[in-house]
Design a protein around this motif. Structure first.
Motif, short mmCIF file in Angstrom:
data_model
loop_
_atom_site.label_atom_id
_atom_site.label_comp_id
_atom_site.label_asym_id
_atom_site.label_seq_id
_atom_site.Cartn_x
_atom_site.Cartn_y
_atom_site.Cartn_z
N GLU A 248 1.82 -2.07 4.63
CA GLU A 248 0.89 -3.15 4.97
C GLU A 248 -0.40 -3.01 4.16
OE1 GLU A 248 0.13 0.01 8.17
OE2 GLU A 248 1.81 -0.74 6.98
N SER B 265 0.84 -1.19 0.00
CA SER B 265 0.00 0.00 0.00
C SER B 265 0.87 1.25 0.00
CB SER B 265 -0.90 0.00 1.24
OG SER B 265 -0.11 0.23 2.41
N GLU C 134 -8.20 -3.52 0.83
CA GLU C 134 -7.34 -3.47 -0.36
C GLU C 134 -7.08 -4.84 -0.97
OE1 GLU C 134 -4.65 0.47 0.79
OE2 GLU C 134 -4.22 -1.48 1.69
N SER D 293 -4.42 -3.54 3.75
CA SER D 293 -5.63 -3.65 4.55
C SER D 293 -6.56 -4.72 3.98
CB SER D 293 -6.37 -2.31 4.60
OG SER D 293 -6.93 -2.02 3.33
N ARG E 22 0.87 3.31 2.40
CA ARG E 22 1.21 3.66 3.77
C ARG E 22 2.70 3.48 4.04
NH1 ARG E 22 -3.86 1.80 3.90
NH2 ARG E 22 -3.24 -0.37 3.78
N ARG E 23 3.16 4.08 5.09
CA ARG E 23 4.60 4.13 5.38
C ARG E 23 5.25 2.76 5.36
NH1 ARG E 23 7.40 6.53 10.93
NH2 ARG E 23 9.55 5.98 10.38
N ASN E 24 4.61 1.76 5.99
CA ASN E 24 5.19 0.43 6.07
C ASN E 24 4.63 -0.55 5.05
OD1 ASN E 24 7.09 0.68 8.39
ND2 ASN E 24 5.22 1.28 9.45
#
Length: 232
Positions: free
Chosen positions: A43, A37, A48, A45, A39-41
């Motif tokens: 991961e 994704s 998704e 969801s 997002r910063r790391n």
């Protein structure tokens, strides 16, 4: 227009508040794909990664995933930025024979020699990890055991963990398990060591944490629980 990659799902493991999904393209190229994704790391969801019927990809599903672009990050060369506007699609499933066609035979699981107190050959310094070219392996082992225990019980911490014990290419490995199905099943059991026997393992390198990268068992695929199937 999103680029669609189709691969055999070889991990849908725990990562922060989401999952780390990864698999190998079944075309003899050995190409790994890890959708991430924005997002910063990275991961993924539940929203998704869902199929049109709302269900989650399972290990051994053949999955088509809409992707936007490569998103390599240091040694995680397999990363692709997913397109969150589209459903994933299940197009089939593989069995044990299909896994045999995907099996990798590295001489080692990256760099060995560093171990935590309860592990064995289970981490690599960040300085060494940035020299690596990949972060995923699919290996077959003959002697898999799972260890359920509370490593910090003597310090008043009752939290229990699951570790995989196995040998590969003459080396012993004791690695943390992040496969959610095996964690759920085995952490419900009493503390102890449980023998599984011949299995495929998807081994992944974690994000850097306090100067180290950790080797994790992201998926366990037991021969005893897997249909023979065909290549596809």
């Amino acid at each position: 227009m999103a680029l669609v990659k189709t691969f055999v799902c070889l991990a849908n493991s725990r990562k922060l508040s989401g999952r780390c999904v990864a698999g190998m393209v079944d075309d003899d190229s050995g190409e790994w794909v890890r959708p991430v994704s924005a997002r910063r790391n990275g991961e993924v969801s539940a929203y998704e990664r869902q199929y049109r019927d709302g269900t989650d990809p399972n290990v051994l599903d053949i999955v088509s995933v809409p992707l936007l672009r490569p998103q390599s990050h240091s040694f995680q060369s397999e990363n692709w930025l997913l397109d969150p506007d589209y459903y994933w699609e299940r197009t089939g499933r593989v069995g044990w024979r299909g896994l045999l066609s995907l099996e990798e035979r590295p001489g080692a699981l990256w760099i060995n020699g560093a171990s935590t107190y309860h592990g064995s050959n289970d981490h690599i310094s960040t300085e060494e990890a940035v020299t690596l070219s990949d972060s995923l392996k699919l290996i077959r082992v003959a002697d898999l055991k799972l260890h359920v225990h509370a490593p910090r019980a003597m310090f008043g911490d009752p939290k229990r963990v699951l570790r995989a014990r196995f040998s590969y290419e003459g080396r012993e490995y004791i690695l943390r398990v992040t496969d959610p199905e095996y964690r759920r099943e085995n952490l419900a059991k009493p503390d102890g060591i449980y023998e599984l026997g011949e299995s495929f393992l998807t081994v992944s390198l974690s994000e850097p944490f306090e100067g180290y990268v950790y080797k994790l068992v992201a998926a366990i695929i037991e021969r005893a629980k897997t249909s023979t199937g065909s290549r596809r």
